[in-house]
Design a protein around this motif. Structure first.
Motif, PDB file in Angstrom:
ATOM      1  N   MET A   1       0.746  -1.205   0.207  1.00  0.00           N
ATOM      2  CA  MET A   1       0.111  -0.071  -0.104  1.00  0.00           C
ATOM      3  C   MET A   1       1.026   1.126   0.188  1.00  0.00           C
ATOM      4  O   MET A   1       1.705   1.405   0.852  1.00  0.00           O
ATOM      5  N   LYS A   2       0.517   2.217  -0.763  1.00  0.00           N
ATOM      6  CA  LYS A   2       1.402   3.488  -0.945  1.00  0.00           C
ATOM      7  C   LYS A   2       0.275   4.418  -0.558  1.00  0.00           C
ATOM      8  O   LYS A   2      -0.728   4.525  -1.095  1.00  0.00           O
ATOM      9  N   ILE A   3       0.904   5.159   0.564  1.00  0.00           N
ATOM     10  CA  ILE A   3       0.108   6.325   0.988  1.00  0.00           C
ATOM     11  C   ILE A   3       0.268   7.442   0.189  1.00  0.00           C
ATOM     12  O   ILE A   3       1.400   7.831  -0.015  1.00  0.00           O
ATOM     13  N   SER A   4      -0.714   8.170  -0.418  1.00  0.00           N
ATOM     14  CA  SER A   4      -0.621   9.266  -1.359  1.00  0.00           C
ATOM     15  C   SER A   4      -0.405  10.520  -0.533  1.00  0.00           C
ATOM     16  O   SER A   4      -0.597  10.852   0.720  1.00  0.00           O
ATOM     17  N   THR A   5      -0.326  11.649  -1.290  1.00  0.00           N
ATOM     18  CA  THR A   5      -0.257  13.117  -0.589  1.00  0.00           C
ATOM     19  C   THR A   5      -1.695  13.110   0.097  1.00  0.00           C
ATOM     20  O   THR A   5      -1.550  13.925   1.277  1.00  0.00           O
ATOM     21  N   LYS A   6      -2.747  12.833  -0.235  1.00  0.00           N
ATOM     22  CA  LYS A   6      -4.203  12.527   0.296  1.00  0.00           C
ATOM     23  C   LYS A   6      -3.793  12.493   1.855  1.00  0.00           C
ATOM     24  O   LYS A   6      -4.295  13.211   2.772  1.00  0.00           O
ATOM     25  N   GLY A   7      -3.240  11.123   1.837  1.00  0.00           N
ATOM     26  CA  GLY A   7      -3.145  10.774   3.400  1.00  0.00           C
ATOM     27  C   GLY A   7      -2.089  11.206   4.037  1.00  0.00           C
ATOM     28  O   GLY A   7      -2.394  11.745   5.274  1.00  0.00           O
ATOM     29  N   ARG A   8      -0.771  11.702   3.547  1.00  0.00           N
ATOM     30  CA  ARG A   8       0.066  12.462   4.286  1.00  0.00           C
ATOM     31  C   ARG A   8      -0.292  13.712   4.727  1.00  0.00           C
ATOM     32  O   ARG A   8      -0.269  14.192   5.937  1.00  0.00           O
ATOM     33  N   TYR A   9      -1.088  14.606   3.906  1.00  0.00           N
ATOM     34  CA  TYR A   9      -1.478  15.853   4.001  1.00  0.00           C
ATOM     35  C   TYR A   9      -2.481  16.110   4.888  1.00  0.00           C
ATOM     36  O   TYR A   9      -2.896  16.756   5.734  1.00  0.00           O
ATOM     37  N   GLY A  10      -3.502  14.731   4.872  1.00  0.00           N
ATOM     38  CA  GLY A  10      -4.661  14.749   5.665  1.00  0.00           C
ATOM     39  C   GLY A  10      -4.090  14.418   7.095  1.00  0.00           C
ATOM     40  O   GLY A  10      -4.736  15.110   8.125  1.00  0.00           O
ATOM     41  N   LEU A  11      -3.151  13.655   7.280  1.00  0.00           N
ATOM     42  CA  LEU A  11      -2.562  13.401   8.407  1.00  0.00           C
ATOM     43  C   LEU A  11      -1.916  14.705   9.123  1.00  0.00           C
ATOM     44  O   LEU A  11      -2.049  14.977  10.309  1.00  0.00           O
ATOM     45  N   THR A  12      -1.359  15.465   8.289  1.00  0.00           N
ATOM     46  CA  THR A  12      -0.527  16.798   8.791  1.00  0.00           C
ATOM     47  C   THR A  12      -1.772  17.696   9.321  1.00  0.00           C
ATOM     48  O   THR A  12      -1.476  18.112  10.452  1.00  0.00           O
ATOM     49  N   ILE A  13      -2.851  17.847   8.723  1.00  0.00           N
ATOM     50  CA  ILE A  13      -3.835  18.635   9.228  1.00  0.00           C
ATOM     51  C   ILE A  13      -4.405  18.114  10.472  1.00  0.00           C
ATOM     52  O   ILE A  13      -4.502  18.907  11.396  1.00  0.00           O
ATOM     53  N   MET A  14      -4.519  16.762  10.431  1.00  0.00           N
ATOM     54  CA  MET A  14      -5.071  16.306  12.028  1.00  0.00           C
ATOM     55  C   MET A  14      -4.023  16.451  13.025  1.00  0.00           C
ATOM     56  O   MET A  14      -4.275  16.700  14.133  1.00  0.00           O
ATOM     57  N   ILE A  15      -2.709  16.347  12.672  1.00  0.00           N
ATOM     58  CA  ILE A  15      -1.625  16.411  13.703  1.00  0.00           C
ATOM     59  C   ILE A  15      -1.586  17.973  14.426  1.00  0.00           C
ATOM     60  O   ILE A  15      -1.665  18.187  15.468  1.00  0.00           O
ATOM     61  N   GLU A  16      -1.669  19.015  13.441  1.00  0.00           N
ATOM     62  CA  GLU A  16      -1.710  20.458  13.654  1.00  0.00           C
ATOM     63  C   GLU A  16      -2.937  20.695  14.446  1.00  0.00           C
ATOM     64  O   GLU A  16      -2.709  21.369  15.625  1.00  0.00           O
ATOM     65  N   LEU A  17      -4.179  20.150  14.184  1.00  0.00           N
ATOM     66  CA  LEU A  17      -5.308  20.359  14.979  1.00  0.00           C
ATOM     67  C   LEU A  17      -5.231  19.742  16.212  1.00  0.00           C
ATOM     68  O   LEU A  17      -5.720  20.274  17.331  1.00  0.00           O
ATOM     69  N   ALA A  18      -4.533  18.564  16.508  1.00  0.00           N
ATOM     70  CA  ALA A  18      -4.389  17.916  17.724  1.00  0.00           C
ATOM     71  C   ALA A  18      -3.445  18.843  18.511  1.00  0.00           C
ATOM     72  O   ALA A  18      -3.756  18.712  19.821  1.00  0.00           O
ATOM     73  N   LYS A  19      -2.576  19.285  17.795  1.00  0.00           N
ATOM     74  CA  LYS A  19      -1.550  20.322  18.632  1.00  0.00           C
ATOM     75  C   LYS A  19      -2.442  21.310  19.403  1.00  0.00           C
ATOM     76  O   LYS A  19      -1.910  21.826  20.304  1.00  0.00           O
ATOM     77  N   LYS A  20      -3.328  21.900  18.772  1.00  0.00           N
ATOM     78  CA  LYS A  20      -4.010  23.035  19.112  1.00  0.00           C
ATOM     79  C   LYS A  20      -5.408  22.786  19.768  1.00  0.00           C
ATOM     80  O   LYS A  20      -6.430  23.349  19.995  1.00  0.00           O
ATOM     81  N   TYR A  21      -5.747  21.305  20.090  1.00  0.00           N
ATOM     82  CA  TYR A  21      -6.968  20.674  20.622  1.00  0.00           C
ATOM     83  C   TYR A  21      -7.259  21.672  21.909  1.00  0.00           C
ATOM     84  O   TYR A  21      -6.217  21.858  22.958  1.00  0.00           O
TER      85      TYR A  21
END
Length: 140
Positions: A1-21
């Protein structure tokens, strides 16, 4: 399975939101700027994340996105499945001979286990010093 930019950037969004939870909504513009990403592309990724209930949108001048639940309750697997689809290393696994089929299933299960047991809280609390300490050091 290859994770595309959709998965990588989506994870980035979620990590950034988690930091500001708990700090209120964060505009995608801020996340895009801080990570040198396209705001337009992040907006496209936010829609399926919102539809899946992984993020909540807040309208208005001080609007943006936020996590609707604690970062320890959201796994990397939740995010990747929404943006990438089912976790499968190869298509047509049922047509493989039993030995190969067993290998692909073990790989799938190992990847699923890592993604499903890694939470956003794990990702934001990851100590970067561990990466440096575990890395090989080469001298010339």
């Amino acid at each position: 399975m290859k994770i595309s930019t959709k998965g990588r950037y989506g994870l980035t969004i979620m990590i950034e939101l988690a930091k500001k939870y708990g700090d209120g909504p964060t505009p995608l513009k801020v996340i895009a700027k801080d990570n040198d990403l396209s705001e337009h592309y992040l907006e496209q990724l936010a829609t399926p994340l919102r539809n899946a209930g992984l993020i909540k949108s807040v309208r208005g001048a001080y609007g943006g996105y936020m996590l609707p639940k604690d970062p320890k309750e959201i796994s990397a697997g939740d995010i990747i499945r929404v943006l990438e689809g089912p976790i499968t290393p190869v298509e047509g696994i049922e047509d493989e001979e039993p030995a190969k089929q067993q290998l692909w299933l073990r790989i799938r299960d190992a990847v699923k286990d890592v993604l499903d047991t890694t939470t956003l809280e794990d990702l934001i609390n990851h100590d970067n010093d561990d990466l440096v300490q575990d890395a090989y050091m080469f001298y010339i």
